[in-house]
Design a protein around this motif. Structure first.
Motif, PDB file in Angstrom:
ATOM      1  N   ASN A   1       0.805  -1.209   0.000  1.00  0.00           N
ATOM      2  CA  ASN A   1       0.000   0.000   0.000  1.00  0.00           C
ATOM      3  C   ASN A   1       0.845   1.269   0.000  1.00  0.00           C
ATOM      4  O   ASN A   1       1.625   1.496   0.907  1.00  0.00           O
ATOM      5  N   SER A   2       0.667   2.066  -1.019  1.00  0.00           N
ATOM      6  CA  SER A   2       1.388   3.338  -1.226  1.00  0.00           C
ATOM      7  C   SER A   2       2.822   3.312  -0.710  1.00  0.00           C
ATOM      8  O   SER A   2       3.200   4.083   0.152  1.00  0.00           O
ATOM      9  N   VAL A   3       3.601   2.380  -1.228  1.00  0.00           N
ATOM     10  CA  VAL A   3       4.982   2.244  -0.767  1.00  0.00           C
ATOM     11  C   VAL A   3       5.905   3.199  -1.510  1.00  0.00           C
ATOM     12  O   VAL A   3       5.858   3.316  -2.732  1.00  0.00           O
ATOM     13  N   GLU A   4       6.713   3.889  -0.705  1.00  0.00           N
ATOM     14  CA  GLU A   4       7.763   4.737  -1.260  1.00  0.00           C
ATOM     15  C   GLU A   4       9.097   4.141  -0.894  1.00  0.00           C
ATOM     16  O   GLU A   4       9.273   3.655   0.213  1.00  0.00           O
ATOM     17  N   VAL A   5      10.058   4.209  -1.801  1.00  0.00           N
ATOM     18  CA  VAL A   5      11.391   3.698  -1.494  1.00  0.00           C
ATOM     19  C   VAL A   5      12.428   4.779  -1.735  1.00  0.00           C
ATOM     20  O   VAL A   5      12.421   5.450  -2.767  1.00  0.00           O
ATOM     21  N   LEU A   6      13.298   4.928  -0.756  1.00  0.00           N
ATOM     22  CA  LEU A   6      14.394   5.887  -0.852  1.00  0.00           C
ATOM     23  C   LEU A   6      15.710   5.134  -0.940  1.00  0.00           C
ATOM     24  O   LEU A   6      15.935   4.203  -0.183  1.00  0.00           O
TER      25      LEU A   6
ATOM     26  N   ALA B   1      20.467  -4.240   1.172  1.00  0.00           N
ATOM     27  CA  ALA B   1      21.806  -4.499   0.663  1.00  0.00           C
ATOM     28  C   ALA B   1      22.263  -3.396  -0.282  1.00  0.00           C
ATOM     29  O   ALA B   1      23.448  -3.231  -0.532  1.00  0.00           O
ATOM     30  N   GLU B   2      21.303  -2.645  -0.821  1.00  0.00           N
ATOM     31  CA  GLU B   2      21.684  -1.572  -1.742  1.00  0.00           C
ATOM     32  C   GLU B   2      21.433  -0.209  -1.115  1.00  0.00           C
ATOM     33  O   GLU B   2      21.260   0.787  -1.796  1.00  0.00           O
ATOM     34  N   ARG B   3      21.392  -0.196   0.192  1.00  0.00           N
ATOM     35  CA  ARG B   3      21.204   1.023   0.974  1.00  0.00           C
ATOM     36  C   ARG B   3      19.901   1.739   0.623  1.00  0.00           C
ATOM     37  O   ARG B   3      19.830   2.954   0.529  1.00  0.00           O
ATOM     38  N   GLY B   4      18.883   0.941   0.363  1.00  0.00           N
ATOM     39  CA  GLY B   4      17.566   1.525   0.141  1.00  0.00           C
ATOM     40  C   GLY B   4      16.668   1.176   1.311  1.00  0.00           C
ATOM     41  O   GLY B   4      16.974   0.283   2.087  1.00  0.00           O
ATOM     42  N   ARG B   5      15.565   1.910   1.454  1.00  0.00           N
ATOM     43  CA  ARG B   5      14.614   1.537   2.504  1.00  0.00           C
ATOM     44  C   ARG B   5      13.224   2.016   2.126  1.00  0.00           C
ATOM     45  O   ARG B   5      13.059   2.948   1.324  1.00  0.00           O
TER      46      ARG B   5
ATOM     47  N   ALA C   1      29.322  -5.126   5.187  1.00  0.00           N
ATOM     48  CA  ALA C   1      28.873  -6.140   4.224  1.00  0.00           C
ATOM     49  C   ALA C   1      28.384  -5.471   2.949  1.00  0.00           C
ATOM     50  O   ALA C   1      27.595  -4.524   2.994  1.00  0.00           O
ATOM     51  N   GLY C   2      28.885  -5.940   1.831  1.00  0.00           N
ATOM     52  CA  GLY C   2      28.453  -5.399   0.554  1.00  0.00           C
ATOM     53  C   GLY C   2      29.244  -4.172   0.114  1.00  0.00           C
ATOM     54  O   GLY C   2      29.060  -3.671  -0.982  1.00  0.00           O
ATOM     55  N   ARG C   3      30.127  -3.658   0.989  1.00  0.00           N
ATOM     56  CA  ARG C   3      30.973  -2.529   0.589  1.00  0.00           C
ATOM     57  C   ARG C   3      32.181  -3.043  -0.200  1.00  0.00           C
ATOM     58  O   ARG C   3      32.458  -4.238  -0.198  1.00  0.00           O
TER      59      ARG C   3
END
Lengths: 270, 295
Positions: free
Chosen positions: A14-19, A63-67, B90-92
């Motif tokens: 539901n209305s998900v935003e990712v940064l 893992a890709e520094r997103g949230r 990790a992952g860096r």
């Protein structure tokens, strides 16, 4: 079919935003639902936010520094928005990531073993492996060679098989057709359809190859610029004139058509 | 040419080489499970030796109890290092993790210096210094014991990497992201590899501590251990054993020929030359995995 549609969705977003990196907004309020036991497609062009949507669901964003900065993701009624990727796999969500990414220095057999849940006994694992080799006989032939040397199609089959070992209730695939010959795409999609029908596994399929995807799914979402811009049954999407023009290449599906319309589509969206 | 003398040099070289392997196995374990060359393995080995000393000499426990107990403590320390330091990275890029392990090595050296001081202490394993005779050849007993330990660990880890947990560790080394995607706990796997490498460090620390005394110089074993690991191919345990034997023989026999010519000190030169030549000529070592490129 009718009762399936009305059942509670296995996944709802539901209305998900990712940064990403706390600054870049990759998806801006995406809401999608996957009804239990159905196959759903997520369509859209490069960079539209399809992969990010899948990563938000599987928990690989971290893992890709997103949230996920806004909205919620529910799986079988439970809020999973903040859970570890590992917990989500245990709950039954498995994500076949883009670009196949098999464990190249392991054999296909070891790839399957690596993905087995810790609680699975040896005999259960063997049953599971045989089932996967039945779906993908080509893998059975090469089960003891190095996975890095398999062909692209075989690697994609292995990536799917590896995901199946985790015994998912929801299988998510990111561009499984990428770089594969049409007959292989047909073979893989056929198997996905078979797994969906036989095991009742729900499938969320991300594809640029809209033509092939719409043949096997029941519903599709169209994502552009991080938003859902269209949602409907596969039939409705196939007959929609915009979709036909911009994603199905006027029904002929040659790549040249897509390339030609690319700049026009951008103007239409903005 | 004195064949007996030459074979004595070769055999003792091979045994010393297996002791390098003992050290290098720890490096390989971590590389095999996380694709990170661990520059702190020397520091860990030194700490392992000090922990054994602290338990046996300071706390008065018998050695047969002190060594397993030290292994357990070091196992925990290995997990702790992952939890406190590595998890954030990790992952860096690998180079950042490499710098972290270097910092860790310096930190461990400083810590032992602060707690136990810098005086060399002896391990007193109780292995006799009387050489063994094989025909006319002298063989050092402690080297023989150490070589046996190295081979034992080699067999144990070969089996381990075929087990389900071992396969998961190899999968992690191949691809972190894909491992996460199928629910493998990359963090726990990397932690386990550090824990196991720390246990190997206890074994290496005890043997090397007996041979050259326990002090901060133990951490310098890293240079030879790294040479062996690179020559064998950083992710191959078999490679570590074979390369250890090769390096030991080349070093022992080679320095016997070269030392009179250059006036001593050619051992270090030979080790350095082996390391440099391996990286230049065969960067993936004798048995290391290649990066697979399909055509």
């Amino acid at each position: 079919m009718q009762e399936k549609v009305e059942a509670q969705p296995i996944l709802s977003m539901n209305s998900v935003e990712v940064l990403y990196d706390n600054v870049m907004l990759a998806i801006k309020g995406v809401s999608i639902q996957v009804p239990k036991g159905e196959m759903i497609a997520l369509l859209g062009s490069n960079g539209a936010g399809k992969s990010t949507t899948l990563k938000a669901i599987s928990g690989l964003l971290k893992a890709e520094r997103g949230r996920v900065s806004r909205g919620e993701i529910k799986f079988e009624g439970t809020d999973i928005t903040e859970m570890l990727a590992q917990t989500r796999v245990e709950m039954g969500i498995c994500h076949v990531i883009e670009g196949r990414r098999v464990f190249e220095h392991l054999t296909p057999d070891e790839n399957l073993t690596a993905a087995a849940p810790m609680g699975m006994s040896r005999s259960e694992l063997n049953v599971e492996k045989e089932k996967i080799y039945n779906y993908f006989p080509r893998l059975a032939e090469r089960r003891n060679s190095l996975s890095g040397y398999l062909s692209g199609g075989e690697q994609q089959m292995l990536a799917i098989g590896r995901a199946l070992v985790t015994q998912p209730k929801l299988l998510m695939l990111d561009e499984p057709s990428l770089g594969l010959a049409p007959f292989l795409v047909a073979e893989i999609f056929g198997i996905l359809q078979k797994i969906n029908q036989e095991d009742g596994m729900s499938v969320l399929l991300v594809e640029q190859n809209a033509l092939a995807a719409l043949e096997i799914v029941s519903q599709g979402y169209l994502i552009e610029n991080g938003r859902v811009v269209m949602h409907g049954t596969a039939e409705a999407l196939k007959s929609n004139s915009d979709i036909q023009e911009f994603y199905l290449g006027g029904g002929e599906g040659t790549d040249f058509h897509n390339v030609k319309h690319y700049s026009r589509r951008k103007r239409w969206l903005s | 040419m004195d064949w007996i003398f030459l074979s004595e040099l070769a055999i003792n070289g091979a045994l010393t080489g297996l002791l390098y392997s003992l050290f290098a196995i720890g490096l390989v374990l971590i590389y095999k499970a996380s694709s990170v060359p661990n520059l702190a393995q020397g520091g860990l080995t030194m700490v392992g030796a000090y922990v054994v000393l602290a338990l046996s000499h300071d706390a008065g426990l018998p050695l047969w109890l002190a060594i397993p107990l030290a292994a357990v403590i070091m196992f925990g320390l290995g997990f702790g290092i992952e939890r406190v330091a590595l998890r954030r990275l990790a992952g860096r890029p690998v180079v950042m993790i490499l710098m972290l392990t270097l910092g860790l090595d310096i930190f461990l050296r400083g810590t032992t210096l602060a707690i136990w001081g810098g005086t060399s202490r002896s391990m007193e394993l109780g292995v006799s210094y009387e050489p063994l005779f094989m025909g006319d050849i002298f063989i050092s007993r402690i080297h023989l014991v150490g070589a046996g330990v190295a081979i034992g660990l080699f067999v144990a880890f070969m089996l381990f990497f075929r087990s389900r947990t071992g396969i998961k560790l190899r999968a992690i080394a191949d691809d972190y992201m894909a491992s996460w995607s199928v629910g493998i706990s990359v963090e726990r796997g990397v932690g386990l590899s550090w824990a196991l490498a720390s246990v190997v460090a206890v074994a290496a620390g005890v043997i090397w501590g007996e041979i050259q005394g326990v002090d901060q110089a133990l951490s310098l074993l890293l240079l030879k251990g790294l040479t062996v690991a690179v020559l064998g191919g950083l992710d191959s345990i078999l490679g570590a054993v074979v390369a250890g034997i090769i390096l030991g023989i080349v070093e022992n026999v080679g320095s016997d020929f070269l030392d009179p010519l250059v006036g001593g000190g050619s051992r270090e030169l030979i080790v350095a030359a082996v390391l440099i030549l391996t990286v230049m000529i065969r960067p993936h070592g004798l048995f290391g995995r290649h990066d697979i490129e399909r055509v």
